[in-house]
Design an enzyme around this catalytic site. Structure first.
Site, PDB file in Angstrom:
ATOM      1  CB  SER A 155      -6.091   3.782 -11.072  1.00  0.00           C
ATOM      2  OG  SER A 155      -7.033   3.369 -10.097  1.00  0.00           O
TER       3      SER A 155
ATOM      4  N   GLY B  55      -3.857  -4.093 -13.660  1.00  0.00           N
ATOM      5  CA  GLY B  55      -2.646  -3.970 -12.850  1.00  0.00           C
ATOM      6  C   GLY B  55      -2.827  -2.958 -11.733  1.00  0.00           C
TER       7      GLY B  55
ATOM      8  CG  ASP C 167      -2.963   1.320  -2.147  1.00  0.00           C
ATOM      9  OD1 ASP C 167      -3.407   1.631  -1.024  1.00  0.00           O
ATOM     10  OD2 ASP C 167      -2.535   0.184  -2.417  1.00  0.00           O
TER      11      ASP C 167
ATOM     12  CE  LYS D  42      -3.546  -2.559   2.408  1.00  0.00           C
ATOM     13  NZ  LYS D  42      -4.547  -2.667   1.350  1.00  0.00           N
TER      14      LYS D  42
ATOM     15  CB  THR E 231     -16.142   8.449  -8.295  1.00  0.00           C
ATOM     16  OG1 THR E 231     -15.009   8.552  -9.163  1.00  0.00           O
ATOM     17  CG2 THR E 231     -16.702   7.044  -8.365  1.00  0.00           C
TER      18      THR E 231
ATOM     19  CG  ASN F 294     -14.155  10.343  -5.847  1.00  0.00           C
ATOM     20  OD1 ASN F 294     -13.788   9.368  -5.204  1.00  0.00           O
ATOM     21  ND2 ASN F 294     -15.215  11.055  -5.528  1.00  0.00           N
TER      22      ASN F 294
HETATM   23  P1  ADP Z   1     -10.008  -0.076  -2.117  1.00  0.00           P
HETATM   24  O1  ADP Z   1      -9.173  -0.255  -3.341  1.00  0.00           O
HETATM   25  O2  ADP Z   1      -9.230   0.273  -0.883  1.00  0.00           O
HETATM   26  O3  ADP Z   1     -11.007  -1.184  -1.873  1.00  0.00           O
HETATM   27  P2  ADP Z   1     -12.250   1.504  -3.116  1.00  0.00           P
HETATM   28  O4  ADP Z   1     -12.735   0.281  -3.823  1.00  0.00           O
HETATM   29  O5  ADP Z   1     -13.184   2.154  -2.157  1.00  0.00           O
HETATM   30  O6  ADP Z   1     -10.868   1.266  -2.371  1.00  0.00           O
HETATM   31  O7  ADP Z   1     -11.847   2.556  -4.244  1.00  0.00           O
HETATM   32  C1  ADP Z   1     -11.141   3.746  -3.947  1.00  0.00           C
HETATM   33  C2  ADP Z   1     -11.563   4.822  -4.907  1.00  0.00           C
HETATM   34  O8  ADP Z   1     -11.322   4.384  -6.259  1.00  0.00           O
HETATM   35  C3  ADP Z   1     -13.044   5.156  -4.865  1.00  0.00           C
HETATM   36  O9  ADP Z   1     -13.308   6.108  -3.844  1.00  0.00           O
HETATM   37  C4  ADP Z   1     -13.254   5.728  -6.259  1.00  0.00           C
HETATM   38  O10 ADP Z   1     -12.778   7.049  -6.318  1.00  0.00           O
HETATM   39  C5  ADP Z   1     -12.324   4.856  -7.125  1.00  0.00           C
HETATM   40  N1  ADP Z   1     -13.036   3.689  -7.682  1.00  0.00           N
HETATM   41  C6  ADP Z   1     -12.991   2.414  -7.242  1.00  0.00           C
HETATM   42  N2  ADP Z   1     -13.777   1.609  -7.992  1.00  0.00           N
HETATM   43  C7  ADP Z   1     -14.314   2.395  -8.940  1.00  0.00           C
HETATM   44  C8  ADP Z   1     -15.221   2.176 -10.042  1.00  0.00           C
HETATM   45  N3  ADP Z   1     -15.713   0.952 -10.294  1.00  0.00           N
HETATM   46  N4  ADP Z   1     -15.575   3.233 -10.794  1.00  0.00           N
HETATM   47  C9  ADP Z   1     -15.072   4.467 -10.555  1.00  0.00           C
HETATM   48  N5  ADP Z   1     -14.226   4.738  -9.535  1.00  0.00           N
HETATM   49  C10 ADP Z   1     -13.843   3.725  -8.756  1.00  0.00           C
END
Ligand code: ADP
Length: 299
Positions: A278, A283, A246, A31, A233, A272
């Site tokens: 990403s 990856g 991350d 992380k 988002t 966001n």
């Molecule tokens: P983690 O990777 O720790 O599980 P999250 O799944 O909550 O964290 O994702 C972190 C951030 O990545 C979200 O707050 C959002 O901004 C973005 N994100 C994650 N998944 C998506 C998605 N399917 N579509 C758009 N943004 C996403």
């Protein structure tokens, strides 16, 4: 930091069985390193305080940090443990088996942090997580806090009985839904649930609490605006969400350090956006965008 080895197979092997896989990848994870890489790719000047083994994985990891323009002055190498590794097998159906051996990560100790105090105290923002020992993370938070450096704490992987000092030493406390559930014992699966969890976490002494909610964006709460607010988002086609959190934390650290006059809500909208970029590539670090690939109005 974790050096990851991923094998793709048609199915998961049974106990004692050997099977052929069809693809193999070597990646860099963990992380802290992921967050640092994302912040660096946005243009932040970064330094990584961590420990790897005196082995080829450790040497490769240091090279990877350097290639991302991250200072390795306080990236320690030890002979006493191997570099942390993640061994991952993923089947065609997307099932996986993962073994993480934290190795050298657990040997980063409070003295190492004190040795890096000069770098920490010169920073604008310090991020830390729980992939090293809580004692090491707490020492890092104490050093940053006492030098007036903004602290961004990501309690991941979460532990239920987190030392209360983690809350009071965090300027910004940022976790995802499952971590919020472990920390609060509440169910967190919607923006409104997350809002309730932010209130519980705020009462423990944080200045700002953020809970990320995958495709739903995030929820924020701050001492200044003590009503939880949902920040949606982008609606994108996600192909791999590994490491999205991350990317989000790294981006947030970048905005806290370089755009301190933006409102928290604006920083979160931009974070966001970056994390949503990403998830549209396969990856972890390899999916993190560079400043040059992003719209100019994010900077
Ligand atoms: P983690 O990777 O720790 O599980 P999250 O799944 O909550 O964290 O994702 C972190 C951030 O990545 C979200 O707050 C959002 O901004 C973005 N994100 C994650 N998944 C998506 C998605 N399917 N579509 C758009 N943004 C996403």
């Amino acid at each position: 930091m974790l050096s990851s080895r991923k094998s793709l197979t048609s199915r998961l092997p049974k106990t004692g069985e050997t099977i052929h896989g069809h693809k193999f990848f070597i990646g860099f994870g963990g992380k802290g390193a992921n967050q640092c890489v994302q912040a660096a790719r946005l243009g932040a000047k970064t330094s990584m305080v961590c420990k790897v083994g005196k082995d080829s994985f450790g040497n490769d990891y240091i090279e990877n940090l350097k290639q991302n323009d991250i200072s390795t002055e306080f990236t320690y190498q030890t002979k006493d443990a191997a570099t942390g590794t993640a061994s991952i097998i993923v089947s065609n159906e997307g099932q996986n088996i993962i073994v993480i051996v934290a190795g050298a990560n657990l040997l980063l100790n409070p003295e190492d942090l004190r040795e890096a105090a000069s770098a920490i105290s010169r920073a604008k923002v310090m991020i830390c997580q729980l992939e090293v020992t809580p004692a090491a993370s707490l020492e890092a938070l104490r050093i940053a806090h006492s030098s007036g450096v903004k602290t961004l704490f990501n309690p991941a992987p979460a532990i239920a009985d987190l030392d209360p000092q983690f809350y009071t030493l965090s300027d910004v406390f940022c976790c995802n839904e499952s971590e919020a559930e472990i920390l609060t014992s509440l169910e967190v699966s919607s923006p409104s649930d997350a809002g309730k969890a932010t209130l519980v976490l705020m009462e423990r002494g944080c200045q700002v609490v953020i809970i990320t909610l995958g495709a739903e964006g995030c929820v924020m709460l701050s001492q200044k605006e003590p009503v939880p607010k949902h920040i949606p988002t982008e609606n994108v086609k996600a192909v791999d969400t590994t490491g999205a959190g991350d990317s989000f934390v790294g981006a947030l650290a970048f905005y806290l350090a370089y755009y301190p006059n933006l409102s928290l809500e604006e920083m979160l909208k931009r974070s966001n956006f970056i994390a949503a970029v990403s998830v549209q590539a396969i990856g972890t670090q390899s999916s993190y965008p560079y400043k040059k690939d992003l719209p100019l109005d994010l900077f």
